[in-house]
Every structure is written in C-alpha cells, then in structure tokens.
Enzyme design. Structure first.
Site, PDB file in Angstrom:
ATOM      1  N   CYS A   4       0.866  -1.182   0.000  1.00 55.97           N
ATOM      2  CA  CYS A   4       0.000   0.000   0.000  1.00 55.97           C
ATOM      3  C   CYS A   4       0.903   1.233   0.000  1.00 55.97           C
ATOM      4  O   CYS A   4       1.699   1.424   0.930  1.00 55.97           O
ATOM      5  CB  CYS A   4      -0.908   0.001   1.229  1.00 55.97           C
ATOM      6  N   CYS A   7       0.515   3.431   3.083  1.00 55.74           N
ATOM      7  CA  CYS A   7       1.180   2.867   4.269  1.00 55.74           C
ATOM      8  C   CYS A   7       2.688   3.070   4.165  1.00 55.74           C
ATOM      9  O   CYS A   7       3.353   3.343   5.174  1.00 55.74           O
ATOM     10  CB  CYS A   7       0.841   1.385   4.419  1.00 55.74           C
ATOM     11  N   ASP A  30      -0.473  16.246  -2.103  1.00 55.11           N
ATOM     12  CA  ASP A  30      -0.683  15.342  -3.238  1.00 55.11           C
ATOM     13  C   ASP A  30       0.444  15.550  -4.252  1.00 55.11           C
ATOM     14  O   ASP A  30       0.843  16.677  -4.546  1.00 55.11           O
ATOM     15  CB  ASP A  30      -2.048  15.627  -3.889  1.00 55.11           C
ATOM     16  N   HIS A  46      -4.701   1.249   8.329  1.00 54.27           N
ATOM     17  CA  HIS A  46      -5.036   0.925   6.944  1.00 54.27           C
ATOM     18  C   HIS A  46      -6.513   0.555   6.845  1.00 54.27           C
ATOM     19  O   HIS A  46      -6.932  -0.519   7.268  1.00 54.27           O
ATOM     20  CB  HIS A  46      -4.178  -0.228   6.406  1.00 54.27           C
ATOM     21  N   ASN A  87     -12.981   9.645  -2.756  1.00 56.43           N
ATOM     22  CA  ASN A  87     -13.342   8.735  -3.834  1.00 56.43           C
ATOM     23  C   ASN A  87     -13.433   7.325  -3.263  1.00 56.43           C
ATOM     24  O   ASN A  87     -12.583   6.919  -2.473  1.00 56.43           O
ATOM     25  CB  ASN A  87     -12.295   8.784  -4.952  1.00 56.43           C
ATOM     26  N   GLY A  93     -13.703   6.372  -8.734  1.00 59.16           N
ATOM     27  CA  GLY A  93     -12.412   6.904  -9.175  1.00 59.16           C
ATOM     28  C   GLY A  93     -11.297   6.749  -8.162  1.00 59.16           C
ATOM     29  O   GLY A  93     -10.277   7.441  -8.228  1.00 59.16           O
ATOM     30  N   HIS A  98      -6.200   3.023   0.094  1.00 58.61           N
ATOM     31  CA  HIS A  98      -6.061   3.384   1.519  1.00 58.61           C
ATOM     32  C   HIS A  98      -6.899   4.655   1.674  1.00 58.61           C
ATOM     33  O   HIS A  98      -6.611   5.662   1.004  1.00 58.61           O
ATOM     34  CB  HIS A  98      -4.582   3.620   1.858  1.00 58.61           C
ATOM     35  N   HIS A 100      -8.558   7.993   1.947  1.00 55.66           N
ATOM     36  CA  HIS A 100      -7.921   9.312   1.993  1.00 55.66           C
ATOM     37  C   HIS A 100      -8.935  10.391   1.671  1.00 55.66           C
ATOM     38  O   HIS A 100      -9.867  10.184   0.877  1.00 55.66           O
ATOM     39  CB  HIS A 100      -6.723   9.396   1.042  1.00 55.66           C
ATOM     40  N   HIS A 102      -9.246  14.134   0.167  1.00 52.68           N
ATOM     41  CA  HIS A 102      -8.599  15.205  -0.578  1.00 52.68           C
ATOM     42  C   HIS A 102      -9.082  16.543  -0.010  1.00 52.68           C
ATOM     43  O   HIS A 102     -10.292  16.806  -0.009  1.00 52.68           O
ATOM     44  CB  HIS A 102      -8.992  15.165  -2.054  1.00 52.68           C
TER      45      HIS A 102
HETATM   46  P1  5GP Z   1      -7.693   8.743  -5.585  1.00 52.37           P
HETATM   47  O1  5GP Z   1      -7.906   8.810  -7.066  1.00 52.37           O
HETATM   48  O2  5GP Z   1      -7.326   7.364  -5.108  1.00 52.37           O
HETATM   49  O3  5GP Z   1      -8.818   9.350  -4.811  1.00 52.37           O
HETATM   50  O4  5GP Z   1      -6.474   9.710  -5.289  1.00 52.37           O
HETATM   51  C1  5GP Z   1      -5.173   9.273  -5.105  1.00 52.37           C
HETATM   52  C2  5GP Z   1      -4.297  10.497  -5.025  1.00 52.37           C
HETATM   53  O5  5GP Z   1      -3.028  10.105  -4.552  1.00 52.37           O
HETATM   54  C3  5GP Z   1      -4.076  11.186  -6.387  1.00 52.37           C
HETATM   55  O6  5GP Z   1      -4.512  12.538  -6.322  1.00 52.37           O
HETATM   56  C4  5GP Z   1      -2.573  11.062  -6.606  1.00 52.37           C
HETATM   57  O7  5GP Z   1      -2.025  12.203  -7.222  1.00 52.37           O
HETATM   58  C5  5GP Z   1      -2.045  10.848  -5.197  1.00 52.37           C
HETATM   59  N1  5GP Z   1      -0.825  10.056  -5.136  1.00 52.37           N
HETATM   60  C6  5GP Z   1      -0.616   8.855  -5.736  1.00 52.37           C
HETATM   61  N2  5GP Z   1       0.618   8.388  -5.437  1.00 52.37           N
HETATM   62  C7  5GP Z   1       1.178   9.314  -4.612  1.00 52.37           C
HETATM   63  C8  5GP Z   1       2.453   9.400  -3.973  1.00 52.37           C
HETATM   64  O8  5GP Z   1       3.311   8.523  -4.076  1.00 52.37           O
HETATM   65  N3  5GP Z   1       2.686  10.509  -3.216  1.00 52.37           N
HETATM   66  C9  5GP Z   1       1.752  11.503  -3.072  1.00 52.37           C
HETATM   67  N4  5GP Z   1       2.104  12.546  -2.299  1.00 52.37           N
HETATM   68  N5  5GP Z   1       0.544  11.448  -3.663  1.00 52.37           N
HETATM   69  C10 5GP Z   1       0.259  10.372  -4.421  1.00 52.37           C
HETATM   70 ZN    ZN Z   2      -2.442   1.471   3.572  1.00 57.23          ZN
END
Ligand code: 5GP
Ligand code: ZN
Length: 115
Positions: A4, A7, A30, A46, A87, A93, A98, A100, A102
């Site tokens: 993950c 994580c 992000d 997690h 999301n 999307g 994990h 999160h 935004h």
């Molecule tokens: P999701 O589409 O799952 O809601 O959003 C995942 C978010 O994680 C995306 O906005 C993407 O830019 C961000 N993200 C993905 N990998 C990483 C990473 O390694 N580091 C950081 N800081 N953000 C990440």
């Molecule tokens: Zn995780």
C-alpha cells in the site's frame, strides 16, 4: 499493509511533503495537485476504502474532519472555502486503496463536482 503506497508513506519508505502528523493521522501534499492547495489526509490505520469502515472507525473519521479544518487554517483557505473529496471504489475513481480525504482549495473551484 504490504504494497500500500500510503502505508509506505506513513512508514517513510516513500518520501512525501508532510503538513501534519500525529499517532493517528497523516496529512501530506498530493504529488499531482489539482489546485494550489491539495492535501491528502489519511488515517494511519489501513482502511482500504470508505465502505470498509469497521466498528469505532467513525471516531477517526471525525478526528480527520476536525484536522481538515485546522489544516485549512494553516493553509490559509479556511475563510474563502475549500472542497473535501473521498473517492470510493472503481466507479468512484479511487486509485489508491487506503482511505484518503482530498483537501482542495486555494482557487475558485468549478461547481461541477463530477465529470
Ligand atoms: P484517488 O484517485 O485514489 O482518490 O487519489 C489518489 C491520489 O493520490 C491522487 O490525487 C494522486 O495524485 C495521489 N498520489 C498517488 N501516489 C502518490 C504518492 O506517491 N505521493 C503523493 N504525495 N501522492 C500520491
Ligand atoms: Zn495502507
């Protein structure tokens, strides 16, 4: 959890720009921001997605929302406003498995929240 990426960010195996951390919550920028402020706020536990909440997870969700308000203040977007997005799952999307939140702001966001 193994494999993950969030994580791994929690465990500092992957670097990130941290804006807040305590025993239960991590907030970091992000990697691909969609606005001047784009912070991801996550539980250190997690939880794979919103639909996988377990008993008592509502406590950490409440703490995350309170923390989002505090981060909005330090990021100077509290007064003008911001958007919080979770999301969930494939159609929602969600790309990282994990949970999160935004926190997005720092500009006037469009009124259409889905495409
Ligand atoms: P999701 O589409 O799952 O809601 O959003 C995942 C978010 O994680 C995306 O906005 C993407 O830019 C961000 N993200 C993905 N990998 C990483 C990473 O390694 N580091 C950081 N800081 N953000 C990440
Ligand atoms: Zn995780």
């Amino acid at each position: 959890m193994d494999n993950c990426i969030f994580c791994k960010i929690i465990n500092k195996e992957i670097p990130s720009t941290i804006v807040f951390e305590d025993d239960e919550i991590l907030a970091f920028r992000d990697i691909n921001p969609v606005a001047p402020v784009h912070v991801l706020v996550i539980p250190k536990k997690h939880i794979s997605k919103l639909t996988e909440l377990e008993e008592n997870d509502e406590v950490i969700i409440g703490k995350i929302y309170k923390k989002i308000n505090e981060i909005a203040k330090t990021e100077k977007i509290f007064e003008k406003g911001f958007r919080v997005i979770v999301n969930c799952g494939e159609d929602g999307g969600q790309e990282v498995g994990h949970l999160h939140f935004h926190l997005i702001g720092g500009k006037k966001l469009g009124t259409k929240i889905c495409q």
